[in-house]
Design a protein around this motif. Structure first.
Motif, PDB file in Angstrom:
ATOM      1  N   TYR A 159      23.129 -10.195 -45.740  1.00 49.21           N
ATOM      2  CA  TYR A 159      23.397 -11.508 -46.337  1.00 49.21           C
ATOM      3  C   TYR A 159      22.689 -12.587 -45.527  1.00 49.21           C
ATOM      4  CZ  TYR A 159      25.718 -15.613 -48.100  1.00 49.21           C
ATOM      5  OH  TYR A 159      25.941 -16.849 -48.651  1.00 49.21           O
TER       6      TYR A 159
ATOM      7  N   THR B 101      16.079  -6.080 -39.953  1.00 53.19           N
ATOM      8  CA  THR B 101      16.586  -4.726 -40.174  1.00 53.19           C
ATOM      9  C   THR B 101      16.080  -4.151 -41.494  1.00 53.19           C
ATOM     10  OG1 THR B 101      18.635  -5.475 -41.261  1.00 53.19           O
ATOM     11  CG2 THR B 101      18.686  -5.192 -38.842  1.00 53.19           C
TER      12      THR B 101
ATOM     13  N   SER C 264      14.131  -9.339 -52.015  1.00 55.00           N
ATOM     14  CA  SER C 264      14.467 -10.617 -51.367  1.00 55.00           C
ATOM     15  C   SER C 264      13.877 -11.716 -52.245  1.00 55.00           C
ATOM     16  CB  SER C 264      13.881 -10.703 -49.946  1.00 55.00           C
ATOM     17  OG  SER C 264      12.484 -10.955 -50.013  1.00 55.00           O
ATOM     18  N   ARG C 265      13.835 -12.933 -51.799  1.00 56.39           N
ATOM     19  CA  ARG C 265      13.293 -13.984 -52.669  1.00 56.39           C
ATOM     20  C   ARG C 265      11.781 -13.795 -52.876  1.00 56.39           C
ATOM     21  NH1 ARG C 265      15.045 -18.846 -49.107  1.00 56.39           N
ATOM     22  NH2 ARG C 265      13.974 -17.391 -47.713  1.00 56.39           N
ATOM     23  N   SER C 266      11.119 -13.208 -51.843  1.00 53.73           N
ATOM     24  CA  SER C 266       9.649 -13.075 -51.946  1.00 53.73           C
ATOM     25  C   SER C 266       9.191 -11.633 -52.048  1.00 53.73           C
ATOM     26  CB  SER C 266       9.000 -13.703 -50.708  1.00 53.73           C
ATOM     27  OG  SER C 266       9.448 -13.002 -49.544  1.00 53.73           O
TER      28      SER C 266
ATOM     29  N   ASN D  88      12.185  -7.765 -45.989  1.00 55.66           N
ATOM     30  CA  ASN D  88      11.183  -8.099 -44.973  1.00 55.66           C
ATOM     31  C   ASN D  88      11.828  -8.706 -43.736  1.00 55.66           C
ATOM     32  OD1 ASN D  88      11.904 -10.444 -46.154  1.00 55.66           O
ATOM     33  ND2 ASN D  88       9.985 -10.679 -47.275  1.00 55.66           N
TER      34      ASN D  88
HETATM   35  N1  NAP Z   1      20.473 -11.549 -35.574  1.00 54.36           N
HETATM   36  C1  NAP Z   1      21.575 -11.040 -35.012  1.00 54.36           C
HETATM   37  O1  NAP Z   1      21.715 -10.971 -33.772  1.00 54.36           O
HETATM   38  C2  NAP Z   1      22.676 -10.514 -35.910  1.00 54.36           C
HETATM   39  C3  NAP Z   1      23.777  -9.853 -35.322  1.00 54.36           C
HETATM   40  C4  NAP Z   1      24.756  -9.332 -36.176  1.00 54.36           C
HETATM   41  C5  NAP Z   1      24.649  -9.470 -37.553  1.00 54.36           C
HETATM   42  N2  NAP Z   1      23.561 -10.136 -38.075  1.00 54.36           N
HETATM   43  C6  NAP Z   1      23.492 -10.269 -39.541  1.00 54.36           C
HETATM   44  O2  NAP Z   1      22.202  -9.915 -39.966  1.00 54.36           O
HETATM   45  C7  NAP Z   1      21.952 -10.531 -41.252  1.00 54.36           C
HETATM   46  C8  NAP Z   1      20.467 -10.872 -41.322  1.00 54.36           C
HETATM   47  O3  NAP Z   1      19.809  -9.645 -41.347  1.00 54.36           O
HETATM   48  P1  NAP Z   1      18.369  -9.474 -40.678  1.00 54.36           P
HETATM   49  O4  NAP Z   1      18.388 -10.024 -39.289  1.00 54.36           O
HETATM   50  O5  NAP Z   1      17.930  -8.084 -40.913  1.00 54.36           O
HETATM   51  O6  NAP Z   1      17.470 -10.433 -41.616  1.00 54.36           O
HETATM   52  P2  NAP Z   1      16.489 -11.600 -41.181  1.00 54.36           P
HETATM   53  O7  NAP Z   1      15.478 -11.105 -40.219  1.00 54.36           O
HETATM   54  O8  NAP Z   1      17.317 -12.764 -40.839  1.00 54.36           O
HETATM   55  O9  NAP Z   1      15.692 -11.842 -42.567  1.00 54.36           O
HETATM   56  C9  NAP Z   1      16.320 -12.471 -43.632  1.00 54.36           C
HETATM   57  C10 NAP Z   1      15.957 -11.752 -44.900  1.00 54.36           C
HETATM   58  O10 NAP Z   1      16.716 -12.320 -45.955  1.00 54.36           O
HETATM   59  C11 NAP Z   1      15.847 -12.769 -46.997  1.00 54.36           C
HETATM   60  N3  NAP Z   1      16.453 -13.972 -47.548  1.00 54.36           N
HETATM   61  C12 NAP Z   1      16.437 -15.232 -47.050  1.00 54.36           C
HETATM   62  N4  NAP Z   1      17.117 -16.061 -47.883  1.00 54.36           N
HETATM   63  C13 NAP Z   1      17.587 -15.283 -48.902  1.00 54.36           C
HETATM   64  C14 NAP Z   1      18.364 -15.536 -50.077  1.00 54.36           C
HETATM   65  N5  NAP Z   1      18.788 -16.767 -50.388  1.00 54.36           N
HETATM   66  N6  NAP Z   1      18.657 -14.514 -50.897  1.00 54.36           N
HETATM   67  C15 NAP Z   1      18.215 -13.262 -50.614  1.00 54.36           C
HETATM   68  N7  NAP Z   1      17.476 -12.942 -49.519  1.00 54.36           N
HETATM   69  C16 NAP Z   1      17.162 -13.950 -48.687  1.00 54.36           C
HETATM   70  C17 NAP Z   1      14.491 -13.003 -46.338  1.00 54.36           C
HETATM   71  O11 NAP Z   1      13.435 -12.757 -47.235  1.00 54.36           O
HETATM   72  P3  NAP Z   1      12.885 -13.898 -48.248  1.00 54.36           P
HETATM   73  O12 NAP Z   1      12.543 -15.078 -47.389  1.00 54.36           O
HETATM   74  O13 NAP Z   1      11.740 -13.211 -48.905  1.00 54.36           O
HETATM   75  O14 NAP Z   1      13.989 -14.164 -49.198  1.00 54.36           O
HETATM   76  C18 NAP Z   1      14.495 -11.880 -45.285  1.00 54.36           C
HETATM   77  O15 NAP Z   1      14.119 -10.666 -45.864  1.00 54.36           O
HETATM   78  C19 NAP Z   1      22.901 -11.738 -41.334  1.00 54.36           C
HETATM   79  O16 NAP Z   1      23.834 -11.518 -42.369  1.00 54.36           O
HETATM   80  C20 NAP Z   1      23.646 -11.713 -40.000  1.00 54.36           C
HETATM   81  O17 NAP Z   1      25.001 -12.013 -40.167  1.00 54.36           O
HETATM   82  C21 NAP Z   1      22.577 -10.653 -37.304  1.00 54.36           C
END
Ligand code: NAP
Length: 291
Positions: free
Chosen positions: A76, A28, A47-49, A25
Motif C-alpha cells: 500500500y 519489494t 502500479s500507476r505506471s 516497481n
Molecule cells: N520502507 C520501510 O522501511 C518499510 C518498513 C515496513 C513496511 N513498509 C511498507 O512498505 C510499503 C511500500 O512498499 P515498497 O517499499 O516495496 O514500495 P516503494 O518502494 O515505496 O514503491 C512504491 C510503489 O507503489 C506504487 N505507487 C505509488 N503510488 C501509488 C498509488 N496511488 N496506487 C498504487 N500504487 C502506487 C509506485 O509505483 P507508481 O509510481 O508506478 O505508481 C511503486 O511501485 C508501505 O505500505 C509501507 O508501509 C515499508
C-alpha cells in the motif's frame, strides 16, 4: 544475488495461475516480480505506471487488475500505517476474494497501529492470507535517503534508538515463498535483520563500505517534515511520514525476531553485506560520476 530456490523447499501449492504484484516497481515489488518470473510463474506487474494500471485512490482500476489472476502481493502506498490504509486494503481484499482471488500476501510494518488494523481487515476477508510484517528496510538508505548518504549526512528522527534493519531481498524471498507454498497460508511473519543498530551505527557501516565518512545527525520530526517539504513532498504527506518515522524509531521496535528463519529456514542477511553490495553498485557515487 542468491535468491530462494523455490524447488529446494519442495513447495506444495495448488496454485498455477498469475500473480498480481502491486507496487511492482517499488523496493519489494520489483524484487518479488523478478523472482516469480525467474521461477517461471506468470506475473502481472501493477502500479500507476506499470503494465497494468492500479491506483489505490482510483478503485475503478482494481477489478481489471484482479481479473484473471489467482493471487496478489499487496503493497500500500504511501504507507500502510497512514489513515485510510486499512479501509482501502480491506475493500481490495474483499473484492479480490469475491472475484476468486484467494491467495493474498500483505506487506506490513512493525509497531504501527494503522498497519495492524489493515492486517486485521485482510485476515477477516476470507482470503488465504500471509502477512509479512517488516522492520525498517536497509534499502531505504539506497533509495529514499540515497542523496543524504551520498552527501555524507543522514539527518532524520530516531536518536539512539536501535533498529534491526532488514534487507528487502529477505522480504522478497519470504513473500515469494508465501505466494508459491501453501504451508505459509494464515501465517504472520514478523521480519527483522540479525542485528540491532542505531542510525549512527548504520551511518558508520555505510561510511566503512564507501571508504568515506557518513554521519548521523538527530533531527526532530517537525524539522524533518520541513526538509521533506523542501524536497517537494506535499506538506500533509511530509508531516505524516515524519511522524511515522519518529514513531517507528521511538524504541518500540528495538528487538529481534526469528521471522526470516521461521519462513525460510535460514538467517536474515546482515546490514554490512547490504552496505558493501550497495556501495559496489555505485548507487552512492558522487552525482557527477553517478552512472
Ligand atoms: N520502507 C520501510 O522501511 C518499510 C518498513 C515496513 C513496511 N513498509 C511498507 O512498505 C510499503 C511500500 O512498499 P515498497 O517499499 O516495496 O514500495 P516503494 O518502494 O515505496 O514503491 C512504491 C510503489 O507503489 C506504487 N505507487 C505509488 N503510488 C501509488 C498509488 N496511488 N496506487 C498504487 N500504487 C502506487 C509506485 O509505483 P507508481 O509510481 O508506478 O505508481 C511503486 O511501485 C508501505 O505500505 C509501507 O508501509 C515499508
Amino acid at each position: 544475488m542468491q535468491s530462494t530456490n523455490l524447488q529446494s523447499t519442495n513447495p506444495t501449492t495448488t496454485r498455477r495461475g498469475t500473480t498480481l504484484v502491486i507496487g511492482a516497481n517499488g523496493k519489494t515489488g520489483r524484487r518479488v516480480a523478478a523472482r516469480l518470473a525467474d521461477a517461471g510463474w506468470p506475473v502481472r506487474p501493477a502500479s500507476r505506471s506499470a503494465e497494468t494500471r492500479f491506483d489505490w485512490v482510483d478503485e475503478s482500476t482494481w477489478l481489471p487488475a484482479l481479473t484473471g489472476v489467482d493471487a496478489a502481493y499487496i503493497t500500500y502506498y504511501p504507507d500502510l500505517a497512514l489513515p485510510g490504509a486499512d479501509e482501502a486494503v480491506g475493500a481490495f481484499a474483499e473484492l479480490a476474494v469475491a472475484n476468486g482471488v484467494h491467495r493474498l500476501v500483505l506487506l506490513s510494518g512493525r509497531g504501527e497501529p494503522g498497519a495492524q488494523a489493515a492486517e486485521r481487515r485482510l485476515q477477516a476477508s476470507g482470503a488465504d492470507w500471509t502477512i509479512v510484517r517488516c522492520a525498517f528496510f536497509d534499502q531505504n538508505f539506497s533509495e529514499l535517503f540515497a542523496d543524504a548518504v551520498r552527501h555524507g549526512v543522514l539527518a532524520m528522527p530516531g536518536g539512539d534508538t536501535r533498529e534491526p534493519f532488514l534487507d528487502a531481498e529477505d522480504i522478497a524471498d519470504v513473500a515469494v515463498a508465501a505466494l508459491t507454498d501453501d504451508r505459509h497460508i494464515n501465517q504472520l511473519y514478523e521480519l527483522t535483520g540479525p542485528r540491532l543498530l542505531t542510525l549512527a551505527d548504520a551511518a558508520a557501516e555505510l561510511g566503512a563500505a564507501l571508504g568515506r565518512e557518513v554521519r548521523y545527525v538527530p533531527m526532530s520530526a517537525e524539522r524533518y517534515a520541513s526538509e521533506l517539504v523542501s524536497h517537494g513532498l506535499p506538506r500533509e504527506e511530509a508531516v505524516a511520514i515524519a511522524e511515522l518515522v519518529a514513531e517507528v524509531l521511538d524504541g518500540r521496535n528495538a528487538y529481534l525476531t526469528d521471522g526470516v528463519q521461521q519462513a525460510l529456514g535460514r538467517p536474515p542477511r546482515d546490514f554490512r553485506d547490504y552496505a558493501r553490495a550497495a556501495a559496489a553498485s555505485g548507487v552512492w557515487a558522487p552525482a557527477e560520476t553517478a552512472a
